[in-house]
Design a protein around this motif. Structure first.
Motif, mmCIF file in Angstrom:
data_model
loop_
_atom_site.group_PDB
_atom_site.id
_atom_site.type_symbol
_atom_site.label_atom_id
_atom_site.label_comp_id
_atom_site.label_asym_id
_atom_site.label_seq_id
_atom_site.Cartn_x
_atom_site.Cartn_y
_atom_site.Cartn_z
ATOM 1 N N LYS A 55 -7.583 -24.465 1.187
ATOM 2 C CA LYS A 55 -8.812 -25.184 0.817
ATOM 3 C C LYS A 55 -9.010 -25.190 -0.693
ATOM 4 N N GLY A 56 -7.885 -25.047 -1.419
ATOM 5 C CA GLY A 56 -7.944 -25.178 -2.876
ATOM 6 C C GLY A 56 -8.251 -23.887 -3.616
ATOM 7 N N GLU A 57 -8.342 -22.763 -2.897
ATOM 8 C CA GLU A 57 -8.638 -21.490 -3.581
ATOM 9 C C GLU A 57 -7.486 -21.144 -4.532
ATOM 10 N N ASP A 58 -7.827 -20.762 -5.769
ATOM 11 C CA ASP A 58 -6.764 -20.467 -6.727
ATOM 12 C C ASP A 58 -6.115 -19.116 -6.421
ATOM 13 N N ILE A 59 -4.921 -18.902 -6.981
ATOM 14 C CA ILE A 59 -4.123 -17.734 -6.569
ATOM 15 C C ILE A 59 -4.779 -16.414 -6.994
ATOM 16 N N GLN A 60 -5.467 -16.430 -8.140
ATOM 17 C CA GLN A 60 -6.119 -15.188 -8.585
ATOM 18 C C GLN A 60 -7.219 -14.776 -7.602
ATOM 19 N N SER A 61 -8.028 -15.747 -7.168
ATOM 20 C CA SER A 61 -9.116 -15.410 -6.228
ATOM 21 C C SER A 61 -8.523 -14.916 -4.909
ATOM 22 N N ARG A 62 -7.446 -15.552 -4.464
ATOM 23 C CA ARG A 62 -6.817 -15.111 -3.212
ATOM 24 C C ARG A 62 -6.347 -13.668 -3.340
ATOM 25 N N PHE A 63 -5.718 -13.387 -4.483
ATOM 26 C CA PHE A 63 -5.180 -12.039 -4.691
ATOM 27 C C PHE A 63 -6.317 -11.009 -4.785
ATOM 28 N N GLU B 142 0.855 -1.205 0.000
ATOM 29 C CA GLU B 142 0.000 0.000 0.000
ATOM 30 C C GLU B 142 0.888 1.252 0.000
ATOM 31 N N GLU B 143 1.912 1.206 0.847
ATOM 32 C CA GLU B 143 2.818 2.365 0.965
ATOM 33 C C GLU B 143 3.633 2.543 -0.314
ATOM 34 N N LEU B 144 4.122 1.432 -0.863
ATOM 35 C CA LEU B 144 4.957 1.537 -2.077
ATOM 36 C C LEU B 144 4.159 2.109 -3.253
ATOM 37 N N MET B 145 2.887 1.738 -3.301
ATOM 38 C CA MET B 145 2.036 2.258 -4.377
ATOM 39 C C MET B 145 1.963 3.783 -4.310
ATOM 40 N N ALA B 146 2.017 4.323 -3.104
ATOM 41 C CA ALA B 146 1.938 5.782 -2.965
ATOM 42 C C ALA B 146 3.309 6.435 -3.177
ATOM 43 N N LYS B 147 4.385 5.700 -2.907
ATOM 44 C CA LYS B 147 5.719 6.319 -2.926
ATOM 45 C C LYS B 147 6.466 6.162 -4.251
ATOM 46 N N GLU B 148 6.164 5.073 -4.957
ATOM 47 C CA GLU B 148 6.900 4.772 -6.192
ATOM 48 C C GLU B 148 6.181 5.392 -7.382
ATOM 49 N N PRO B 149 6.888 6.053 -8.298
ATOM 50 C CA PRO B 149 6.191 6.617 -9.456
ATOM 51 C C PRO B 149 5.681 5.535 -10.415
ATOM 52 N N ASP B 150 6.451 4.434 -10.575
ATOM 53 C CA ASP B 150 6.044 3.454 -11.583
ATOM 54 C C ASP B 150 6.305 2.022 -11.091
ATOM 55 N N PRO B 151 5.572 1.607 -10.030
ATOM 56 C CA PRO B 151 5.850 0.269 -9.505
ATOM 57 C C PRO B 151 5.142 -0.836 -10.292
ATOM 58 N N ARG B 152 5.814 -1.955 -10.454
ATOM 59 C CA ARG B 152 5.205 -3.156 -11.052
ATOM 60 C C ARG B 152 5.594 -4.353 -10.215
ATOM 61 N N PHE B 153 4.644 -5.249 -10.047
ATOM 62 C CA PHE B 153 4.889 -6.335 -9.097
ATOM 63 C C PHE B 153 4.662 -7.716 -9.695
ATOM 64 N N TYR B 154 5.542 -8.630 -9.320
ATOM 65 C CA TYR B 154 5.277 -10.063 -9.463
ATOM 66 C C TYR B 154 5.021 -10.544 -8.038
ATOM 67 N N PHE B 155 3.845 -11.108 -7.801
ATOM 68 C CA PHE B 155 3.540 -11.616 -6.455
ATOM 69 C C PHE B 155 3.594 -13.140 -6.452
ATOM 70 N N ALA B 156 4.456 -13.681 -5.592
ATOM 71 C CA ALA B 156 4.557 -15.134 -5.446
ATOM 72 C C ALA B 156 3.475 -15.598 -4.483
ATOM 73 N N ILE B 157 2.580 -16.429 -4.954
ATOM 74 C CA ILE B 157 1.467 -16.890 -4.102
ATOM 75 C C ILE B 157 1.285 -18.398 -4.293
ATOM 76 N N ARG B 158 0.912 -19.062 -3.206
ATOM 77 C CA ARG B 158 0.544 -20.482 -3.354
ATOM 78 C C ARG B 158 -0.985 -20.563 -3.291
ATOM 79 N N PRO B 159 -1.549 -21.635 -3.852
ATOM 80 C CA PRO B 159 -3.017 -21.768 -3.737
ATOM 81 C C PRO B 159 -3.421 -21.843 -2.271
#
Ligand SMILES: NC(=O)c1ccc[n+]([C@@H]2O[C@H](COP(=O)([O-])OP(=O)(O)OC[C@H]3O[C@@H](n4cnc5c(N)ncnc54)[C@H](OP(=O)(O)O)[C@@H]3O)[C@@H](O)[C@H]2O)c1
Length: 436
Positions: free
Chosen positions: A38-46, A18-35
């Motif tokens: 209870k089997g929820e897929d990573i997109q729904s979790r995100f 949240e803070e980086l989004m406000a401080k960085e002019p052009d942030p891009r993220f790769y988020f490492a997530i596991r399912p």
């Protein structure tokens, strides 16, 4: 700036983002997530976690647009990341934030070593590949930001030092501290051998936000306070020991400033209250006063907690655990098994409470003042009363207000407690009500 981030579904990392989004002019993220478990897929979790983030709608949409999700499995080769994606990460990532860890205190060593040590080794392997790629391409070295913990130092009789690049931990309090110490040693060895750009953050106990009192995680001191409120903690010990709690928004502000400003690239940064840490007695008195004055349950009486010597406290806990264990053995009632489990979990917290922990933080503060826009942790916000006297007030009231608003994140059902309280006060009335 392109970041690869672990731990986004946790308590701390979303606040940093949240803070980086406000401080960085052009942030891009790769988020490492596991399912999800209870089997929820990573997109729904995100998607679910983005909806809960403390940002306006436009920033949420911006974050979603700028995020790529990377499914991981720490047990697999190269974290189980698809080979094309792994190559993309090597070519695009400039900074890594490794904030994932298993923070439970009751896990067997062999099990918790995987999320805490093996995960860190695999993240370092990715970092090393990025470094080689960037050097070949004539680009600046990447930076790895690793979230350790002040508690990696274990059982220290003296104030816990701020060493770098040395690290002399004592006997660990639990397998969490042990594996966090192992991971830190691994990272420090890389800095010493290869002069890598790695920053190690060492927060102590991360509590609710100083601005709002809110938290995503009701563990440790939250659970102890909750048991006190429910009258399930008749005894406590070591009232003079301190709990070094730092607000999550302060931790996130410091870490995001260090990342966004891009000036501090190597070292260890203690994030602690130090001399401002509150005593257990202070926290108890604050909590007792607050909950008795603001209790949402009519008629509910919060019993006073008795402070007893450490040996007596530990013996009482042991006695209680044995009693519940025997009751479970005889009656086979699930309730007693759960009580034994609850006490075991609480026992994991004892070193943080009954153990003597003082954290040095002078060097950390110096770095914070030099490299960030933050100053010391606002653990207690002093305000003036109408007579101009300083009153230590603010942070803990906000944290406690949040516990009543959320019922400790859903752990306490106030309506049920109200019914139980009424039944206890007037068993006959409750009985006749239940017969209708
Ligand atoms: N909380 C504190 O008081 C405190 C104090 C000092 C330092 N720290 C450090 O701060 C960092 C963040 O702590 P936190 O309180 O945010 O922890 P948390 O709320 O428990 O979150 C842990 C994060 O790590 C991820 N994770 C754990 N094991 C994983 C695995 N095997 N594979 C993939 N992801 C995994 C979790 O993902 P899932 O959602 O999939 O489980 C979650 O995103 C940790 O490194 C911790 O050691 C915390």
């Amino acid at each position: 700036m392109n970041y690869f981030v672990t731990g986004i579904t946790g308590n701390v990392v979303p606040v940093i983002i949240e803070e980086l989004m406000a401080k960085e002019p052009d942030p891009r993220f790769y988020f490492a997530i596991r399912p999800g478990s209870k089997g929820e897929d990573i997109q729904s979790r995100f998607d679910r976690l983005v909806r809960r983030m403390d940002m306006d709608r436009a920033s949420r949409e911006k974050l979603a647009e700028r995020s790529r999700l990377v499914e991981i499995d720490v047990n697999k080769y190269r974290l189980g990341i698809d080979p094309d994606m792994y190559q993309e990460l090597i070519e695009n990532t400039e900074k890594i934030l490794h904030g994932a860890a298993d923070v439970r205190f009751d896990q067997p060593y062999e099990k918790i070593r995987i999320p805490n040590v093996v995960f860190t080794e695999k993240i370092y392997a990715l970092f090393d590949a990025i470094k080689q790629h960037r050097r070949t391409a004539g680009l600046t070295d990447p930076t790895l930001y690793y979230i350790s913990t002040g508690y990696a130092y274990g059982i220290y009789k003296k104030p816990i030092p701020e060493e770098f690049p040395e690290f002399n931990p004592a006997k660990p309090d639990n397998t969490y501290a042990q594996t966090k110490a192992e991971a830190k040693q691994f990272i420090l060895d890389k800095i010493k051998e290869l002069n890598d750009r790695i920053v190690i953050f060492e927060p102590t106990i991360i509590g609710g936000s100083a601005k709002t009192g809110r938290t995503r995680s009701y563990t440790l001191h939250y659970l102890v306070i909750m048991l006190g409120y429910l009258g399930k903690l008749p005894f406590l010990t070591t009232p003079k020991n301190t709990l070094d709690i730092v607000p999550v928004d302060w931790v996130a502000a410091v870490i995001s400033d260090i990342m966004a400003k891009d000036e501090f690239h190597q070292g260890a940064l203690r994030l602690a209250s130090g001399e401002d840490a509150v005593t257990i007695r202070y926290l108890h008195d604050k909590a007792y006063d607050y909950y008795t004055q603001n209790d949402p349950v009519p008629g509910h009486v919060i019993p006073k907690i008795h402070f007893v010597p450490r040996w007596a406290f530990l013996s009482l806990v042991l006695l209680q655990k044995s009693a519940y264990r025997s009751l479970h053995f005889v009656t086979r009632k699930e309730r007693f098994r759960k009580l034994v489990k609850g006490i075991s979990l609480l026992e994991g917290y004892f070193p943080y409470i009954t153990g003597h922990k003082k954290f040095k933080n002078a060097k950390g503060l110096e770095l914070i003042e030099k490299y960030t826009d933050c100053s010391k942790a606002p653990a207690i916000q002093d305000i003036l009363d109408e007579n101009g006297n300083i009153v230590k007030k603010g942070y803990y009231e906000k944290v406690m207000a949040d516990t009543l608003e959320t019922g400790w994140g859903g752990l306490v059902d106030f309506e049920r407690l109200e019914r139980k309280t009424a039944a206890y006060k007037s068993p006959q009335a409750a009985y006749s009500a239940s017969r209708k």
